[in-house]
Write a protein that holds these residues in place. Structure first.
Motif, PDB file in Angstrom:
ATOM      1  N   THR A  87       0.848  -1.186   0.000  1.00 46.38           N
ATOM      2  CA  THR A  87       0.000   0.000   0.000  1.00 46.38           C
ATOM      3  C   THR A  87       0.881   1.232   0.000  1.00 46.38           C
ATOM      4  N   GLY A  88       0.421   2.257  -0.699  1.00 47.92           N
ATOM      5  CA  GLY A  88       1.181   3.490  -0.764  1.00 47.92           C
ATOM      6  C   GLY A  88       0.579   4.432  -1.784  1.00 47.92           C
ATOM      7  N   ALA A  89       0.862   5.706  -1.627  1.00 48.87           N
ATOM      8  CA  ALA A  89       0.417   6.736  -2.567  1.00 48.87           C
ATOM      9  C   ALA A  89       1.639   7.526  -3.016  1.00 48.87           C
ATOM     10  N   GLU A  90       1.440   8.306  -4.056  1.00 50.85           N
ATOM     11  CA  GLU A  90       2.557   9.021  -4.665  1.00 50.85           C
ATOM     12  C   GLU A  90       2.603  10.472  -4.205  1.00 50.85           C
ATOM     13  N   GLY A  91       3.827  11.003  -4.135  1.00 52.84           N
ATOM     14  CA  GLY A  91       4.022  12.419  -3.877  1.00 52.84           C
ATOM     15  C   GLY A  91       3.542  12.856  -2.509  1.00 52.84           C
ATOM     16  N   SER A  92       2.886  14.019  -2.495  1.00 56.96           N
ATOM     17  CA  SER A  92       2.456  14.610  -1.227  1.00 56.96           C
ATOM     18  C   SER A  92       1.304  13.852  -0.578  1.00 56.96           C
ATOM     19  N   ALA A  93       0.674  12.926  -1.315  1.00 55.17           N
ATOM     20  CA  ALA A  93      -0.448  12.157  -0.759  1.00 55.17           C
ATOM     21  C   ALA A  93       0.010  11.029   0.153  1.00 55.17           C
ATOM     22  N   ARG A  94       1.291  10.795   0.248  1.00 53.25           N
ATOM     23  CA  ARG A  94       1.795   9.637   0.995  1.00 53.25           C
ATOM     24  C   ARG A  94       1.314   9.575   2.448  1.00 53.25           C
ATOM     25  N   PRO A  95       1.534  10.604   3.266  1.00 56.92           N
ATOM     26  CA  PRO A  95       1.121  10.475   4.678  1.00 56.92           C
ATOM     27  C   PRO A  95      -0.381  10.375   4.869  1.00 56.92           C
ATOM     28  N   ALA A  96      -1.155  11.111   4.048  1.00 58.60           N
ATOM     29  CA  ALA A  96      -2.612  11.055   4.184  1.00 58.60           C
ATOM     30  C   ALA A  96      -3.136   9.658   3.849  1.00 58.60           C
ATOM     31  N   TRP A  97      -2.545   9.036   2.839  1.00 57.17           N
ATOM     32  CA  TRP A  97      -2.978   7.682   2.472  1.00 57.17           C
ATOM     33  C   TRP A  97      -2.646   6.685   3.580  1.00 57.17           C
ATOM     34  N   LEU A  98      -1.453   6.790   4.156  1.00 55.87           N
ATOM     35  CA  LEU A  98      -1.092   5.901   5.265  1.00 55.87           C
ATOM     36  C   LEU A  98      -2.049   6.096   6.431  1.00 55.87           C
ATOM     37  N   HIS A  99      -2.395   7.332   6.718  1.00 59.38           N
ATOM     38  CA  HIS A  99      -3.359   7.640   7.787  1.00 59.38           C
ATOM     39  C   HIS A  99      -4.682   6.913   7.521  1.00 59.38           C
ATOM     40  N   TYR A 100      -5.185   7.028   6.293  1.00 55.04           N
ATOM     41  CA  TYR A 100      -6.464   6.388   5.950  1.00 55.04           C
ATOM     42  C   TYR A 100      -6.383   4.867   6.101  1.00 55.04           C
ATOM     43  N   VAL A 101      -5.366   4.258   5.509  1.00 55.28           N
ATOM     44  CA  VAL A 101      -5.256   2.800   5.537  1.00 55.28           C
ATOM     45  C   VAL A 101      -5.171   2.293   6.979  1.00 55.28           C
ATOM     46  N   CYS A 102      -4.361   2.948   7.801  1.00 52.23           N
ATOM     47  CA  CYS A 102      -4.201   2.492   9.187  1.00 52.23           C
ATOM     48  C   CYS A 102      -5.493   2.642   9.991  1.00 52.23           C
ATOM     49  N   ASP A 103      -6.214   3.735   9.775  1.00 54.28           N
ATOM     50  CA  ASP A 103      -7.506   3.896  10.447  1.00 54.28           C
ATOM     51  C   ASP A 103      -8.466   2.775  10.069  1.00 54.28           C
ATOM     52  N   GLU A 104      -8.498   2.439   8.786  1.00 54.66           N
ATOM     53  CA  GLU A 104      -9.411   1.385   8.315  1.00 54.66           C
ATOM     54  C   GLU A 104      -8.986   0.015   8.830  1.00 54.66           C
ATOM     55  N   VAL A 105      -7.695  -0.226   8.898  1.00 49.96           N
ATOM     56  CA  VAL A 105      -7.211  -1.494   9.446  1.00 49.96           C
ATOM     57  C   VAL A 105      -7.633  -1.632  10.902  1.00 49.96           C
ATOM     58  N   ARG A 106      -7.519  -0.551  11.655  1.00 47.73           N
ATOM     59  CA  ARG A 106      -7.965  -0.608  13.062  1.00 47.73           C
ATOM     60  C   ARG A 106      -9.453  -0.915  13.150  1.00 47.73           C
ATOM     61  N   GLN A 107     -10.239  -0.334  12.255  1.00 50.04           N
ATOM     62  CA  GLN A 107     -11.676  -0.623  12.240  1.00 50.04           C
ATOM     63  C   GLN A 107     -11.918  -2.105  11.977  1.00 50.04           C
ATOM     64  N   ALA A 108     -11.186  -2.675  11.043  1.00 50.32           N
ATOM     65  CA  ALA A 108     -11.357  -4.094  10.726  1.00 50.32           C
ATOM     66  C   ALA A 108     -10.934  -4.971  11.898  1.00 50.32           C
ATOM     67  N   VAL A 109      -9.838  -4.620  12.554  1.00 50.53           N
ATOM     68  CA  VAL A 109      -9.370  -5.398  13.706  1.00 50.53           C
ATOM     69  C   VAL A 109     -10.411  -5.376  14.820  1.00 50.53           C
ATOM     70  N   ARG A 110     -11.032  -4.227  15.024  1.00 42.96           N
ATOM     71  CA  ARG A 110     -12.076  -4.141  16.054  1.00 42.96           C
ATOM     72  C   ARG A 110     -13.274  -5.021  15.720  1.00 42.96           C
ATOM     73  N   GLN A 111     -13.435  -5.353  14.442  1.00 48.26           N
ATOM     74  CA  GLN A 111     -14.522  -6.237  14.023  1.00 48.26           C
ATOM     75  C   GLN A 111     -14.076  -7.698  13.966  1.00 48.26           C
ATOM     76  N   GLY A 112     -12.904  -7.974  14.514  1.00 47.36           N
ATOM     77  CA  GLY A 112     -12.456  -9.354  14.632  1.00 47.36           C
ATOM     78  C   GLY A 112     -11.589  -9.870  13.507  1.00 47.36           C
ATOM     79  N   VAL A 113     -11.127  -8.990  12.619  1.00 51.29           N
ATOM     80  CA  VAL A 113     -10.292  -9.434  11.507  1.00 51.29           C
ATOM     81  C   VAL A 113      -8.830  -9.482  11.958  1.00 51.29           C
ATOM     82  N   PRO A 114      -8.160 -10.630  11.835  1.00 46.85           N
ATOM     83  CA  PRO A 114      -6.757 -10.732  12.268  1.00 46.85           C
ATOM     84  C   PRO A 114      -5.806 -10.176  11.203  1.00 46.85           C
ATOM     85  N   VAL A 115      -5.663  -8.860  11.160  1.00 49.95           N
ATOM     86  CA  VAL A 115      -4.705  -8.237  10.245  1.00 49.95           C
ATOM     87  C   VAL A 115      -3.342  -8.264  10.927  1.00 49.95           C
TER      88      VAL A 115
END
Length: 379
Positions: free
Chosen positions: A286-314
């Motif tokens: 996972t990754g985005a290009e240029g200046s979008a890099r940190p915002a994309w990481l922020h989004y992906v990590c937030d969503e992963v935490r949501q999935a983990v809270r729903q019982g997904v073993p990421v």
């Protein structure tokens, strides 16, 4: 199936494509990014940023220049660098590229790949004293699409579904050979995670069929479909998913941007995949290009935490590619990841906004995990 113990949740991946383009030019991203010369420094830089698990690759076209004769000199320095820097590496055995003497669509491909894969895990065990964690064949779904849409050279007969079955069959043959060579080696596959939306009600069926096609490779590997290929859940130690900003689109249309009403949250996609296979998940790219890099990481990590809270073993999130790289076609450097292309003196610069966001995510992870560690008597 045995859960794989990773040294870090946040991981780094080095672009290691080694295929030939449609025009016949051989790519070698490990060389063109300078990673072959900087591997010790690269692994140390990853470790200094808390990225102790790394995804990297072998270059089969260099290792087997002649049929059945293996020269491991391009890989041994990488194994030594990993041991020296104290990092754990997951190895891509086939990142689109194979030796020139081998036709990827031929009947011989499967047996040749299996022999190479078995020798690789055997050497890994002999040199490191540990069993290898490998991605047998990277992105079978994308390779199939690329070969049929004139992105890569064509492979095999122009028959719908043939190439995907062919590559899955080779992958299973390779895993059998690897488990014979080292029963403790572990397999992580990497396939695109996508979403496809119809532009009109009339397209709903076609869009859903296209969306569900993302599961065909894993369905074959697990034996859900085409059981004659030898698929079984035993081959899926972890489900790897590659997810980028352009992985959602309208059927035969444009990309759906993050934040649009039709954009499907990543957490829901992870839940669906886990419920389908009930295997641990890993964001393998996972990754985005240029200046979008940190915002994309922020989004992906937030969503992963949501999935983990729903019982997904990421089990992890791999920042891929971790360093800027020359594009496949124009060779102009694409600004990705945490590190730049090598500058004067062979040094890479750190993209500070990305480093700050990674550090923030690591701190969030540590806070969330602390109660678990305390209850286990580890903190």
């Amino acid at each position: 199936m045995t859960n794989i113990r990773f040294q870090s949740f946040y991981m780094a991946g080095f672009e290691c494509s080694s295929h030939r383009r449609r025009d016949g030019v051989r790519l070698d991203l490990i060389a063109s990014t300078g990673h072959d010369q900087l591997v010790r420094d690269d692994y140390l830089s990853c470790a200094q940023h808390g990225l102790l698990t790394i995804r990297d690759g072998l270059r089969w076209h260099l290792i087997e220049r002649e049929p059945g004769r293996y020269d491991w000199s391009s890989w041994l320095p990488m194994l030594e660098a990993a041991a020296e820097r104290g990092v754990q590496v997951m190895w891509d055995l086939f990142h689109y590229g194979s030796p020139d003497h081998l036709d990827q669509g031929s009947p011989e491909f499967s047996a040749s790949y299996a022999r190479f894969a078995a020798e690789a895990v055997r050497l890994h065990r002999d040199v490191t004293g540990t069993s290898a964690i490998v991605c047998p064949l990277n992105e079978i779904s994308f390779l199939t699409w690329a070969a049929r849409n004139e992105v890569f050279p064509s492979i095999g007969p122009d028959e719908e579904g043939w190439l995907k079955r062919h590559l899955v069959s080779a992958g299973i043959a390779g895993m059998r050979a690897m488990r014979t060579a080292d029963p403790d080696c572990r397999f992580i596959w990497a396939e695109p995670l996508i979403n496809v939306i119809p532009r009109s009600p009339a397209e709903a069926g076609a869009a859903e069929a296209k969306r569900l096609s993302q599961y065909q490779t894993y369905d074959m590997l697990s034996g859900r479909i085409a059981p004659e290929l030898g698929g079984s859940l035993e081959w899926l130690d972890a489900i790897g998913l590659n997810f980028y900003p352009d992985n959602q689109w309208y059927l035969d249309g444009s990309t759906i941007p993050l934040g649009h009403r039709d954009y499907r949250p990543l957490a829901g996609m992870l839940v669906e995949t886990y419920e389908r296979y009930e295997r641990p998940l890993l964001i393998t790219e996972t990754g985005a290009e240029g200046s979008a890099r940190p915002a994309w990481l922020h989004y992906v990590c937030d969503e992963v935490r949501q999935a983990v809270r729903q019982g997904v073993p990421v089990q992890g999130v791999c920042l891929y590619p971790i360093a800027s790289f020359p594009g496949w076609d124009d060779e102009g450097h694409r600004q990705f990841g945490l590190f730049s292309a090598p500058r004067a003196g062979g040094k890479r610069e750190v993209h500070e906004p990305m480093a700050a966001e990674l550090s923030r995510q690591q701190e969030l992870l540590a806070r969330e995990r602390k109660p678990e560690l305390r209850s286990a008597g580890l903190s």
